[in-house]
Write a protein that holds these residues in place. Structure first.
Motif, PDB file in Angstrom:
ATOM      1  N   VAL A 193       0.837  -1.206   0.000  1.00 17.46           N
ATOM      2  CA  VAL A 193       0.000   0.000   0.000  1.00 17.46           C
ATOM      3  C   VAL A 193       0.867   1.250   0.000  1.00 17.46           C
ATOM      4  O   VAL A 193       0.586   2.225  -0.706  1.00 17.46           O
ATOM      5  CB  VAL A 193      -0.946  -0.007   1.223  1.00 17.46           C
ATOM      6  CG1 VAL A 193      -1.624   1.354   1.385  1.00 17.46           C
ATOM      7  CG2 VAL A 193      -2.006  -1.088   1.063  1.00 17.46           C
ATOM      8  N   LYS A 196       2.201   1.757  -3.537  1.00 16.70           N
ATOM      9  CA  LYS A 196       1.125   2.176  -4.445  1.00 16.70           C
ATOM     10  C   LYS A 196       0.712   3.618  -4.195  1.00 16.70           C
ATOM     11  O   LYS A 196       0.471   4.383  -5.145  1.00 16.70           O
ATOM     12  CB  LYS A 196      -0.077   1.241  -4.298  1.00 16.70           C
ATOM     13  CG  LYS A 196       0.130  -0.147  -4.882  1.00 16.70           C
ATOM     14  CD  LYS A 196      -1.118  -0.999  -4.732  1.00 16.70           C
ATOM     15  CE  LYS A 196      -0.939  -2.372  -5.371  1.00 16.70           C
ATOM     16  NZ  LYS A 196      -2.162  -3.208  -5.207  1.00 16.70           N
ATOM     17  N   HIS A 197       0.614   3.995  -2.938  1.00 18.58           N
ATOM     18  CA  HIS A 197       0.273   5.384  -2.605  1.00 18.58           C
ATOM     19  C   HIS A 197       1.297   6.349  -3.191  1.00 18.58           C
ATOM     20  O   HIS A 197       0.935   7.377  -3.783  1.00 18.58           O
ATOM     21  CB  HIS A 197       0.227   5.553  -1.085  1.00 18.58           C
ATOM     22  CG  HIS A 197      -1.041   5.066  -0.463  1.00 18.58           C
ATOM     23  ND1 HIS A 197      -1.293   5.185   0.880  1.00 18.58           N
ATOM     24  CD2 HIS A 197      -2.132   4.466  -0.997  1.00 18.58           C
ATOM     25  CE1 HIS A 197      -2.479   4.680   1.151  1.00 18.58           C
ATOM     26  NE2 HIS A 197      -3.006   4.238   0.031  1.00 18.58           N
ATOM     27  N   HIS A 245      -5.764   5.969   5.226  1.00 22.18           N
ATOM     28  CA  HIS A 245      -5.836   4.590   4.738  1.00 22.18           C
ATOM     29  C   HIS A 245      -4.703   3.751   5.308  1.00 22.18           C
ATOM     30  O   HIS A 245      -4.906   2.610   5.754  1.00 22.18           O
ATOM     31  CB  HIS A 245      -5.788   4.590   3.207  1.00 22.18           C
ATOM     32  CG  HIS A 245      -6.024   3.244   2.604  1.00 22.18           C
ATOM     33  ND1 HIS A 245      -5.438   2.856   1.405  1.00 22.18           N
ATOM     34  CD2 HIS A 245      -6.747   2.181   3.025  1.00 22.18           C
ATOM     35  CE1 HIS A 245      -5.810   1.625   1.118  1.00 22.18           C
ATOM     36  NE2 HIS A 245      -6.613   1.186   2.089  1.00 22.18           N
ATOM     37  N   LEU A 246      -3.504   4.305   5.309  1.00 16.09           N
ATOM     38  CA  LEU A 246      -2.353   3.586   5.847  1.00 16.09           C
ATOM     39  C   LEU A 246      -2.530   3.320   7.339  1.00 16.09           C
ATOM     40  O   LEU A 246      -2.226   2.227   7.837  1.00 16.09           O
ATOM     41  CB  LEU A 246      -1.076   4.391   5.595  1.00 16.09           C
ATOM     42  CG  LEU A 246       0.259   3.678   5.822  1.00 16.09           C
ATOM     43  CD1 LEU A 246       0.436   2.551   4.826  1.00 16.09           C
ATOM     44  CD2 LEU A 246       1.407   4.662   5.722  1.00 16.09           C
ATOM     45  N   ILE A 249      -5.123   0.452   7.824  1.00 17.49           N
ATOM     46  CA  ILE A 249      -4.560  -0.867   7.535  1.00 17.49           C
ATOM     47  C   ILE A 249      -3.663  -1.327   8.677  1.00 17.49           C
ATOM     48  O   ILE A 249      -3.688  -2.491   9.087  1.00 17.49           O
ATOM     49  CB  ILE A 249      -3.780  -0.825   6.205  1.00 17.49           C
ATOM     50  CG1 ILE A 249      -4.738  -0.645   5.027  1.00 17.49           C
ATOM     51  CG2 ILE A 249      -2.958  -2.098   6.024  1.00 17.49           C
ATOM     52  CD1 ILE A 249      -4.047  -0.506   3.701  1.00 17.49           C
TER      53      ILE A 249
END
Length: 274
Positions: A193, A196-197, A245-246, A249
């Motif tokens: 992630v 990708k971010h 988001h991080l 997760i």
């Protein structure tokens, strides 16, 4: 023609303010969960500043668009305030991804120092160009009675976005190199992630910067700057959304007892960023 450009600019600023308010309302519950449950760190303070500074910037833009400007001195003040806020916002957003790249490269201090020195050198050059060459101007006619609006113009305004593009491209290359080196080690979901971010953020940043470069070079003066603040607003939204988001997760991984280790030995730093 001038009244048309004022109208378009006003629509853009109003749309930006509406979109920012909508995004804030949609993420309100998640954001307050993060603010109340996460520990107070420097990254949390950076998140708060990046999240709420655009409110001030958009209010300044709307004020400049809807307020009667009979002299250039008042316009110059509002132009400098808006440019200063954009500069500060770009610093905050940039620091997020400089730190992420620093983590991906095993906290390499030499690379970190090189990224910071390059970033602030480009930022200082951009700041000097904007404040040295900005020419305030009022729209001579307006479709809105009693409102002339105010805009800034300079042929050299493409330079900050050119420097910004070069820097973001460099960070993207560093992220890709590190991702290729680490991909065979079965990276964790958190690491995937993170990569990708970074790539998505750099791609969006390059797209907006290139757009602003062409607008600065090809369009007439009253149209050149209408998407400047739009870029920084969207990047701020991406930065804070990705950070949330991080963090989410990371919270889920801890709750399930799953391993959150990355291919590096610096997972603690990644968690502190989240």
């Amino acid at each position: 023609m001038m009244s048309r450009s004022l109208q378009v600019t006003t629509y853009i600023y109003t749309s930006m303010a509406t979109f920012w308010t909508y995004d804030y309302a949609c993420s309100l519950h998640e954001e307050w969960t993060f603010l109340l449950r996460s520990h107070w760190t420097k990254m949390k303070g950076l998140y708060i500043a990046t999240r709420y500074l655009p409110f001030i910037m958009l209010a300044t833009d709307l004020y400049r668009s809807f307020t009667l400007n009979e002299n250039t001195s008042g316009c110059l003040v509002s132009v400098h305030i808006s440019s200063g806020l954009c500069t500060v916002l770009s610093i905050f957003s940039g620091c997020f991804f400089i730190l992420r790249t620093y983590v991906l490269w095993n906290k390499n201090k030499i690379l970190f120092a090189a990224m910071l020195s390059t970033f602030f050198t480009f930022l200082g050059a951009s700041f000097g160009i904007v404040f040295a060459t900005a020419v305030p101007a009022a729209y001579p006619t307006s479709a809105i009675p009693g409102i002339t609006g105010c805009y800034e113009t300079s042929f050299w305004y493409f330079m900050p976005f050119l420097l910004f593009s070069v820097f973001q491209l460099g960070l993207m290359i560093l992220t890709l190199i590190r991702a290729i080196q680490s991909w065979q080690r079965s990276p964790s979901p958190l690491y995937v992630v993170l990569v990708k971010h970074n790539i998505f953020y750099y791609a969006c940043s390059l797209l907006f910067s290139v757009t602003n470069i062409f607008m600065s070079l090809l369009l007439q003066a009253s149209y050149r700057t209408m998407l400047y603040d739009f870029e920084f607003t969207i990047l701020a939204i991406l930065t804070t959304r990705m950070h949330l988001h991080l963090w989410r997760i990371n919270q889920h991984a801890h709750a399930s007892g799953a391993s959150v280790g990355t291919p590096t030995s610096n997972m603690s730093t990644v968690i502190s960023i989240a």
